[in-house]
Design an enzyme around this catalytic site. Structure first.
Site, mmCIF file in Angstrom:
data_model
loop_
_atom_site.group_PDB
_atom_site.id
_atom_site.type_symbol
_atom_site.label_atom_id
_atom_site.label_comp_id
_atom_site.label_asym_id
_atom_site.label_seq_id
_atom_site.Cartn_x
_atom_site.Cartn_y
_atom_site.Cartn_z
ATOM 1 N N GLY A 78 -9.528 11.014 0.989
ATOM 2 C CA GLY A 78 -8.408 11.799 0.511
ATOM 3 C C GLY A 78 -7.285 11.921 1.505
ATOM 4 O O GLY A 78 -7.130 11.079 2.388
ATOM 5 N N GLU A 119 -0.949 1.899 8.722
ATOM 6 C CA GLU A 119 -1.998 1.563 9.701
ATOM 7 C C GLU A 119 -1.537 0.575 10.762
ATOM 8 O O GLU A 119 -2.047 0.587 11.878
ATOM 9 C CB GLU A 119 -3.249 1.029 8.973
ATOM 10 C CG GLU A 119 -4.432 0.884 9.914
ATOM 11 C CD GLU A 119 -5.727 0.526 9.214
ATOM 12 O OE1 GLU A 119 -5.805 0.638 7.973
ATOM 13 O OE2 GLU A 119 -6.670 0.116 9.919
ATOM 14 N N LEU A 171 -3.404 8.384 5.228
ATOM 15 C CA LEU A 171 -2.496 8.302 4.076
ATOM 16 C C LEU A 171 -1.334 9.265 4.298
ATOM 17 O O LEU A 171 -0.183 8.988 3.949
ATOM 18 C CB LEU A 171 -3.234 8.617 2.769
ATOM 19 C CG LEU A 171 -4.396 7.673 2.386
ATOM 20 C CD1 LEU A 171 -5.022 8.094 1.058
ATOM 21 C CD2 LEU A 171 -3.963 6.227 2.306
ATOM 22 N N HIS A 176 -13.296 0.275 10.590
ATOM 23 C CA HIS A 176 -12.686 0.988 9.468
ATOM 24 C C HIS A 176 -11.183 1.160 9.632
ATOM 25 O O HIS A 176 -10.425 0.978 8.677
ATOM 26 C CB HIS A 176 -13.353 2.364 9.373
ATOM 27 C CG HIS A 176 -12.858 3.225 8.263
ATOM 28 N ND1 HIS A 176 -12.944 2.854 6.942
ATOM 29 C CD2 HIS A 176 -12.272 4.463 8.278
ATOM 30 C CE1 HIS A 176 -12.441 3.825 6.181
ATOM 31 N NE2 HIS A 176 -12.014 4.796 6.960
ATOM 32 N N ALA A 232 2.219 3.066 2.310
ATOM 33 C CA ALA A 232 3.395 3.093 3.185
ATOM 34 C C ALA A 232 4.536 2.307 2.550
ATOM 35 O O ALA A 232 5.667 2.804 2.434
ATOM 36 C CB ALA A 232 3.045 2.521 4.561
ATOM 37 N N HIS A 287 -16.293 3.413 11.006
ATOM 38 C CA HIS A 287 -16.745 4.444 10.069
ATOM 39 C C HIS A 287 -18.266 4.476 10.129
ATOM 40 O O HIS A 287 -18.913 3.423 10.068
ATOM 41 C CB HIS A 287 -16.265 4.127 8.650
ATOM 42 C CG HIS A 287 -16.354 5.306 7.730
ATOM 43 N ND1 HIS A 287 -17.562 5.837 7.339
ATOM 44 C CD2 HIS A 287 -15.404 6.066 7.148
ATOM 45 C CE1 HIS A 287 -17.331 6.878 6.541
ATOM 46 N NE2 HIS A 287 -16.030 7.031 6.412
ATOM 47 N N ARG A 312 -15.936 11.068 14.156
ATOM 48 C CA ARG A 312 -16.522 9.790 13.763
ATOM 49 C C ARG A 312 -17.058 8.964 14.913
ATOM 50 O O ARG A 312 -18.052 8.262 14.767
ATOM 51 C CB ARG A 312 -15.451 8.951 13.063
ATOM 52 C CG ARG A 312 -15.342 9.310 11.653
ATOM 53 C CD ARG A 312 -14.451 8.375 10.925
ATOM 54 N NE ARG A 312 -14.214 9.026 9.655
ATOM 55 C CZ ARG A 312 -13.279 8.704 8.810
ATOM 56 N NH1 ARG A 312 -12.485 7.696 9.071
ATOM 57 N NH2 ARG A 312 -13.146 9.349 7.684
ATOM 58 N N ALA A 325 -9.206 3.517 -0.501
ATOM 59 C CA ALA A 325 -9.441 4.743 0.270
ATOM 60 C C ALA A 325 -10.146 5.765 -0.615
ATOM 61 O O ALA A 325 -9.679 6.093 -1.699
ATOM 62 C CB ALA A 325 -8.121 5.306 0.779
ATOM 63 N N GLN A 326 -11.256 6.258 -0.127
ATOM 64 C CA GLN A 326 -12.054 7.156 -0.978
ATOM 65 C C GLN A 326 -11.736 8.619 -0.698
ATOM 66 O O GLN A 326 -11.401 9.385 -1.588
ATOM 67 C CB GLN A 326 -13.548 6.911 -0.732
ATOM 68 C CG GLN A 326 -14.009 5.540 -1.149
ATOM 69 C CD GLN A 326 -15.517 5.361 -0.938
ATOM 70 O OE1 GLN A 326 -16.193 6.228 -0.409
ATOM 71 N NE2 GLN A 326 -16.020 4.217 -1.364
ATOM 72 N N GLU A 353 -14.072 17.136 5.930
ATOM 73 C CA GLU A 353 -14.565 15.916 6.581
ATOM 74 C C GLU A 353 -14.718 16.173 8.073
ATOM 75 O O GLU A 353 -14.243 17.206 8.578
ATOM 76 C CB GLU A 353 -13.613 14.735 6.315
ATOM 77 C CG GLU A 353 -13.692 14.245 4.866
ATOM 78 C CD GLU A 353 -12.742 13.107 4.525
ATOM 79 O OE1 GLU A 353 -11.991 12.658 5.402
ATOM 80 O OE2 GLU A 353 -12.754 12.676 3.358
ATOM 81 N N LYS A 402 0.668 -10.350 -0.055
ATOM 82 C CA LYS A 402 0.088 -11.694 0.021
ATOM 83 C C LYS A 402 -0.919 -11.990 -1.081
ATOM 84 O O LYS A 402 -1.310 -13.141 -1.242
ATOM 85 C CB LYS A 402 -0.524 -11.918 1.398
ATOM 86 C CG LYS A 402 -1.719 -11.062 1.734
ATOM 87 C CD LYS A 402 -2.207 -11.394 3.142
ATOM 88 C CE LYS A 402 -3.333 -10.497 3.555
ATOM 89 N NZ LYS A 402 -3.884 -10.833 4.865
ATOM 90 N N GLY A 462 0.838 -1.204 0.000
ATOM 91 C CA GLY A 462 0.000 0.000 0.000
ATOM 92 C C GLY A 462 0.872 1.252 0.000
ATOM 93 O O GLY A 462 2.083 1.198 -0.284
ATOM 94 N N ARG A 483 -8.628 8.856 15.273
ATOM 95 C CA ARG A 483 -7.944 9.444 14.120
ATOM 96 C C ARG A 483 -8.818 10.492 13.442
ATOM 97 O O ARG A 483 -9.997 10.261 13.167
ATOM 98 C CB ARG A 483 -7.619 8.338 13.108
ATOM 99 C CG ARG A 483 -6.969 8.828 11.838
ATOM 100 C CD ARG A 483 -6.752 7.675 10.893
ATOM 101 N NE ARG A 483 -8.011 7.114 10.458
ATOM 102 C CZ ARG A 483 -8.566 7.368 9.283
ATOM 103 N NH1 ARG A 483 -7.989 8.154 8.415
ATOM 104 N NH2 ARG A 483 -9.724 6.816 8.976
HETATM 105 C C1 SIN Z 1 -13.742 8.337 3.922
HETATM 106 O O1 SIN Z 1 -13.656 8.562 2.727
HETATM 107 O O2 SIN Z 1 -14.734 8.581 4.586
HETATM 108 C C2 SIN Z 1 -12.579 7.700 4.606
HETATM 109 C C3 SIN Z 1 -11.524 8.673 4.856
HETATM 110 C C4 SIN Z 1 -10.680 8.233 6.018
HETATM 111 O O3 SIN Z 1 -10.955 7.223 6.633
HETATM 112 O O4 SIN Z 1 -9.743 8.969 6.346
#
Ligand code: SIN
Length: 570
Positions: A48, A375, A392, A351, A15, A244, A290, A45-46, A115, A34, A13, A386
């Site tokens: 950002g 992670e 990321l 999540h 990292a 999440h 969250r 990851a959506q 967010e 693996k 990923g 977090r």
């Molecule tokens: C999300 O797109 O809601 C996830 C972003 C994150 O977990 O930082």
């Protein structure tokens, strides 16, 4: 096969790839992964990457938001390091070819999303598939690099640890553990290979699969946590599992996230009758942290008996929705939900793991030459919770830190002599052949995930945690007993790790006698700032025994893999 590299990177990923690309300038790199090389959490990851680019933003504000989310447990020096280096690492990505959406304050400026928990717009994104954009660019660069070799379908079984006794003065001695590589299961060839390396980087991602419902892909089984623990590394704060709030609830949708960015663009959570409910729980409503939103949804579902709540973005312009969230739009439409008109059924799901393998600011673990990034690491950035889109970012900053540290030490490491490490290649066939016991694997996977969801979920109690600990001990005993009889296969290896990680999460949760951040226990609903325990720590008890997949027990001199083999070298 026995093979040697300067760096062994476990995981492909953000990292692992970021580290590999930087470290490849100083030495040779093997990346083992693996499954398929792109099958990583990063790729899914959506939202950002959070970083300070807005004219109304500042490092100080990003630092404050991160500390607030972390609820008293962040390490302020680490937060500062990550936040202040963010823009440079973003520029690295841009120069490699990552295309973030533009058109913010000016046509050329980044389009910065919002967010939960952020006081400013600071989320750089590539539509609603940021991770995929980053992963593909990094992977293409890694594949093109002459110093990087990528090994797909290679699953790490255990780290190779040398225990070196050192004299201090004439009477006392201390033992230093040094990581020398890993035994790796080549799934396609059904062989174990010995990868030696000057440093080993655990970049194995999260452990969402330990829960019944998760936004994570199937690979997120906590392998790095398990192998680090077995090798004797220190782990911390595993009770802080981030749920999440909004995963798609549909029988045909497996692990599909509805990004928090959707709420950032004005979507509201509503119940089955269309009533918005977040204002009952927090002044920031749908953009509260969250943990608050996930607990609010859990409370709503428990009190109404409904299977889900709904997320409604339909008040935004339909062209905007399709342009900003093209993947979410298409995915939902494929299931008969037109998000420009219909509310989206959602539930919370596991999540992100905020705890992990303890590291310092270079990504070093408590075992020499072993690093943990991304992670699977506990760097001190996230604390008890977090902040969205900080992960990321953290992975990139620590990959950079570790690459610098490794490069500075490489010559010294190369000059060391390495006593012979046993090569266990081609021994796989000697193991048991009880194919009829394969049912144990599927069954135990299932019960661990249900147990964790029901007893160690969003809201916890002492009683449920105690029961969970008893159950998991029983399951682990059963797995240990039957493992030697079952042919080596990846489901079995993952199950062994998953069961251990489940137990470690519970042990951390039991230690924390307060509610803080992501850990909410009805029997200790308050924060206890006077508690002796800041971080909950788990390390292997010397008497603890593990079954090792490495098939031969050898006499001197050998190294330990897991704990099955032991080598003392002076
Ligand atoms: C999300 O797109 O809601 C996830 C972003 C994150 O977990 O930082």
């Amino acid at each position: 096969m026995k093979t040697q590299f300067d760096y062994l990177v476990i995981g492909s990923g953000i990292a692992g790839l970021t580290f590999a690309l930087k470290a490849a300038n100083s030495g040779t790199v093997a990346i083992v992964t693996k499954k398929d090389k792109l099958e990583t959490s990063t790729n899914y990851a959506q939202g950002g990457i959070a970083s300070v680019f807005g004219s109304d933003d500042s490092f100080q504000l990003h630092i404050e938001d991160t500390l607030k989310a972390g609820d008293g447990l962040c390490h302020p020096d680490v937060v500062e390091l990550v936040v202040k280096n963010g823009p440079d690492r973003i520029r690295d990505l841009v120069s490699l070819g990552v295309e973030f959406n533009r058109g913010g304050e000016s046509a050329a400026a980044f389009d910065l999303g919002r967010e939960g928990g952020h006081s400013r717009n600071r989320i750089l994104h590539a539509h609603d598939a940021t991770g995929r954009a980053v992963e593909h660019v990094l992977m293409a660069a890694a594949e093109a690099h002459p110093n990087i070799a990528i090994f797909e379908n290679h699953l790490v079984l255990d780290l190779i640890i040398q225990h070196r006794s050192m004299n201090i003065g004439s009477t006392s001695m201390f033992q230093q553990d040094i990581c020398r590589g890993a035994y790796v299961f080549d799934i396609t060839e059904n062989e174990i290979h010995c990868f030696l390396a000057n440093s080993v980087l655990l970049c194995t991602g999260g452990a969402g699969k330990v829960y019944l419902y998760t936004s994570n892909p199937d690979v997120a089984t906590g392998d790095g946590l398990a192998i680090a623990y077995r090798a004797g590394a220190k782990l911390a704060n595993l009770e802080f599992v981030q749920f999440h709030p909004t995963c798609l609830y549909h029988p045909l949708a497996k692990n599909y996230l509805i990004s928090e960015a959707v709420r950032g663009e004005g979507a509201r959570l509503i119940d089955r009758r269309g009533r918005a409910f977040m204002e009952k729980y927090h002044p920031l409503k749908d953009l509260a942290f969250r943990d608050i939103v996930a607990r609010a949804i859990d409370t709503e579902m428990k009190s109404s008996g409904d299977d889900c709540v709904f997320l409604d973005i339909s008040r935004r312009d339909s062209d905007f929705i399709k342009e900003r969230f093209p993947n979410i739009y298409r995915k939902c439409l494929s299931l008969g939900i037109d998000i420009t008109q219909d509310p989206i059924p959602v539930v919370p799901a596991a999540h992100y793991m905020c705890g992990g393998i303890v590291t310092n600011a270079h990504g070093q673990t408590t075992i020499q030459n072993l690093y943990a990034l991304g992670e699977c690491a506990c760097t001190g950035l996230h604390g008890a919770n977090r902040l969205a889109s900080n992960s990321l970012l953290e992975a990139m900053i620590f990959a950079d830190q570790a690459a610098l540290h490794c490069a500075a030490n490489l010559e010294a490491w190369r000059s060391r002599t390495l006593p012979g490490v046993p090569d266990f290649s081609a021994k796989v066939a000697q193991r048991g052949s009880a194919n009829n016991e394969m049912v144990l694997i599927a069954h135990n996977w299932d019960i661990i995930r249900r147990l964790m969801w029901n007893y160690v979920g969003i809201v916890r109690t002492d009683k449920r945690l105690a029961l969970a600990l008893t159950h998991i001990a029983q399951i682990r005993m059963e797995i240990r007993e039957h493992m030697p009889k079952i042919p080596l296969n990846s489901d079995l290896v993952e199950l062994q790790g998953l069961a251990l990680v489940a137990e470690l999460i519970i042990r951390c949760a039991v230690q924390r006698k307060e509610s803080r951040g992501l850990h909410y226990n009805l029997d200790h609903p308050q924060k206890d700032d006077d508690s002796r325990i800041k971080d909950t720590i788990v390390t292997k008890n010397p008497a603890e025994e593990f079954f090792s997949f490495i098939p031969v027990k050898t006499d001197e001199p050998v190294y330990s893999a897991g704990q099955a083999l032991s080598f003392r070298h002076r």
